[in-house]
Scaffold this active site. Structure first.
Site, PDB file in Angstrom:
ATOM      1  N   HIS A 179      -9.257  -5.095   7.679  1.00  0.00           N
ATOM      2  CA  HIS A 179      -8.140  -4.186   8.355  1.00  0.00           C
ATOM      3  C   HIS A 179      -6.466  -5.654   8.122  1.00  0.00           C
ATOM      4  CE1 HIS A 179      -9.826  -1.092   9.426  1.00  0.00           C
ATOM      5  NE2 HIS A 179     -10.535  -2.333  10.006  1.00  0.00           N
ATOM      6  N   PRO A 225      -8.543   4.908   1.922  1.00  0.00           N
ATOM      7  CA  PRO A 225      -7.377   5.656   1.499  1.00  0.00           C
ATOM      8  C   PRO A 225      -6.491   5.259   2.195  1.00  0.00           C
ATOM      9  CG  PRO A 225      -8.557   6.747   3.927  1.00  0.00           C
ATOM     10  CD  PRO A 225      -9.606   6.068   2.841  1.00  0.00           C
ATOM     11  N   ASN A 226      -5.019   5.376   1.137  1.00  0.00           N
ATOM     12  CA  ASN A 226      -3.747   4.861   1.148  1.00  0.00           C
ATOM     13  C   ASN A 226      -3.549   3.142   0.803  1.00  0.00           C
ATOM     14  OD1 ASN A 226      -2.825   7.410   2.152  1.00  0.00           O
ATOM     15  ND2 ASN A 226      -3.550   7.549   4.125  1.00  0.00           N
ATOM     16  N   ASN A 244     -12.452  -2.128   3.380  1.00  0.00           N
ATOM     17  CA  ASN A 244     -11.536  -1.874   4.210  1.00  0.00           C
ATOM     18  C   ASN A 244     -11.448  -0.408   4.775  1.00  0.00           C
ATOM     19  OD1 ASN A 244      -9.150  -1.210   5.893  1.00  0.00           O
ATOM     20  ND2 ASN A 244      -7.681  -2.713   4.974  1.00  0.00           N
ATOM     21  N   TYR A 275       2.633  -2.972   6.462  1.00  0.00           N
ATOM     22  CA  TYR A 275       1.397  -3.544   6.220  1.00  0.00           C
ATOM     23  C   TYR A 275       2.307  -4.752   5.258  1.00  0.00           C
ATOM     24  CZ  TYR A 275      -1.174  -0.047   7.372  1.00  0.00           C
ATOM     25  OH  TYR A 275      -1.637   1.033   8.798  1.00  0.00           O
ATOM     26  N   ARG A 335       4.106   1.378   1.704  1.00  0.00           N
ATOM     27  CA  ARG A 335       4.268   2.553   2.697  1.00  0.00           C
ATOM     28  C   ARG A 335       4.571   1.365   3.968  1.00  0.00           C
ATOM     29  NH1 ARG A 335      -2.506   1.874   4.057  1.00  0.00           N
ATOM     30  NH2 ARG A 335      -1.816   3.086   6.213  1.00  0.00           N
ATOM     31  N   ARG A 392      -1.951  -1.786  18.455  1.00  0.00           N
ATOM     32  CA  ARG A 392      -1.459  -0.222  17.517  1.00  0.00           C
ATOM     33  C   ARG A 392      -1.722   0.520  18.690  1.00  0.00           C
ATOM     34  NH1 ARG A 392      -1.538  -0.184  11.091  1.00  0.00           N
ATOM     35  NH2 ARG A 392       0.109   1.819  11.404  1.00  0.00           N
ATOM     36  N   GLU A 451     -15.730  -5.465   7.694  1.00  0.00           N
ATOM     37  CA  GLU A 451     -14.400  -4.440   8.270  1.00  0.00           C
ATOM     38  C   GLU A 451     -14.088  -6.149   8.167  1.00  0.00           C
ATOM     39  OE1 GLU A 451     -15.437  -1.201   9.806  1.00  0.00           O
ATOM     40  OE2 GLU A 451     -13.853  -1.980  10.943  1.00  0.00           O
ATOM     41  N   ALA A 480      -8.196   4.529   7.502  1.00  0.00           N
ATOM     42  CA  ALA A 480      -8.093   5.553   8.552  1.00  0.00           C
ATOM     43  C   ALA A 480      -9.521   5.989   9.055  1.00  0.00           C
ATOM     44  CB  ALA A 480      -7.022   6.680   8.599  1.00  0.00           C
TER      45      ALA A 480
HETATM   46  C1  DQA Z   1      -5.711  -0.508   7.819  1.00  0.00           C
HETATM   47  C2  DQA Z   1      -5.179   0.171   9.820  1.00  0.00           C
HETATM   48  C3  DQA Z   1      -5.716   1.406   9.099  1.00  0.00           C
HETATM   49  O1  DQA Z   1      -5.804   1.997  11.339  1.00  0.00           O
HETATM   50  C4  DQA Z   1      -5.361   2.385   9.333  1.00  0.00           C
HETATM   51  O2  DQA Z   1      -5.775   3.368   8.992  1.00  0.00           O
HETATM   52  C5  DQA Z   1      -4.933   2.029   7.423  1.00  0.00           C
HETATM   53  C6  DQA Z   1      -5.331   0.163   6.940  1.00  0.00           C
HETATM   54  C7  DQA Z   1      -5.520  -1.771   7.842  1.00  0.00           C
HETATM   55  O3  DQA Z   1      -5.437  -2.441   7.222  1.00  0.00           O
HETATM   56  O4  DQA Z   1      -4.653  -2.139   8.798  1.00  0.00           O
HETATM   57  O5  DQA Z   1      -4.875   2.700   6.869  1.00  0.00           O
HETATM   58  O6  DQA Z   1      -7.262  -0.277   8.167  1.00  0.00           O
END
Ligand code: DQA
Length: 144
Positions: free
Chosen positions: A101, A9-10, A74, A22, A17, A108, A99, A77
């Site tokens: 990120h 998500p996102n 990835n 990011y 965002r 954070r 995994e 959240a």
């Molecule tokens: C993320 C880190 C997560 O905590 C966050 O919710 C994201 C992006 C990252 O790529 O740094 O959506 O996975």
């Protein structure tokens, strides 16, 4: 070598965002770089993004049947609370899983430093931005 990149998500909103966290490169640009990198290394790569937990689980299960050798995930959240995605990753034992990120989740908010999905993966890479995805491709190649 068949690699599947899954973004949760996102992540499709990267470039829009929280740019301070990011970066301002668009999601499409970033994934284009990852695809080109993997292809250059001789991999067959596909990229999947969903804002829905069930769709991510469905795609992981599909990977079991479609000959995927490695998953770069990835989970966004979902990383911090989706035991369902963790179980899906644990289910596909024969597939290598990394995994990734973009941000440094260990430095954070407290809730981000815990990953419930990482124990189901072979490796976790964080805080390297786009480069993390490229390192993940390298890692899968090295493990195979
Ligand atoms: C993320 C880190 C997560 O905590 C966050 O919710 C994201 C992006 C990252 O790529 O740094 O959506 O996975």
């Amino acid at each position: 070598m068949k690699i599947l990149v899954i973004n949760g998500p996102n992540l499709n909103f990267v470039g829009i965002r929280e740019k301070a966290v990011y970066g301002d490169e668009s999601y499409e640009h970033m994934m284009g770089v990852v695809e080109a990198y993997a292809k250059e290394k001789g991999c067959d790569i596909s990229v999947f993004q969903s804002n829905h937990e069930g769709a991510i689980i469905d795609r992981i299960q599909e990977a079991y049947f479609d000959g995927t050798d490695g998953i770069v995930i990835n989970p966004g959240a979902y990383t911090h609370y989706s035991y369902a995605i963790r179980d899906a990753l644990s289910s596909v034992e024969k597939i290598k899983k990394i995994e990734v990120h973009l941000s440094d989740i260990k430095n954070r908010e407290d809730f981000r430093s815990v990953s419930v999905t990482a124990p189901a993966c072979d490796e976790q890479i964080f805080g390297l931005g786009l480069d993390g995805y490229l390192r993940a491709v390298d890692s899968i190649l090295k493990m195979s």
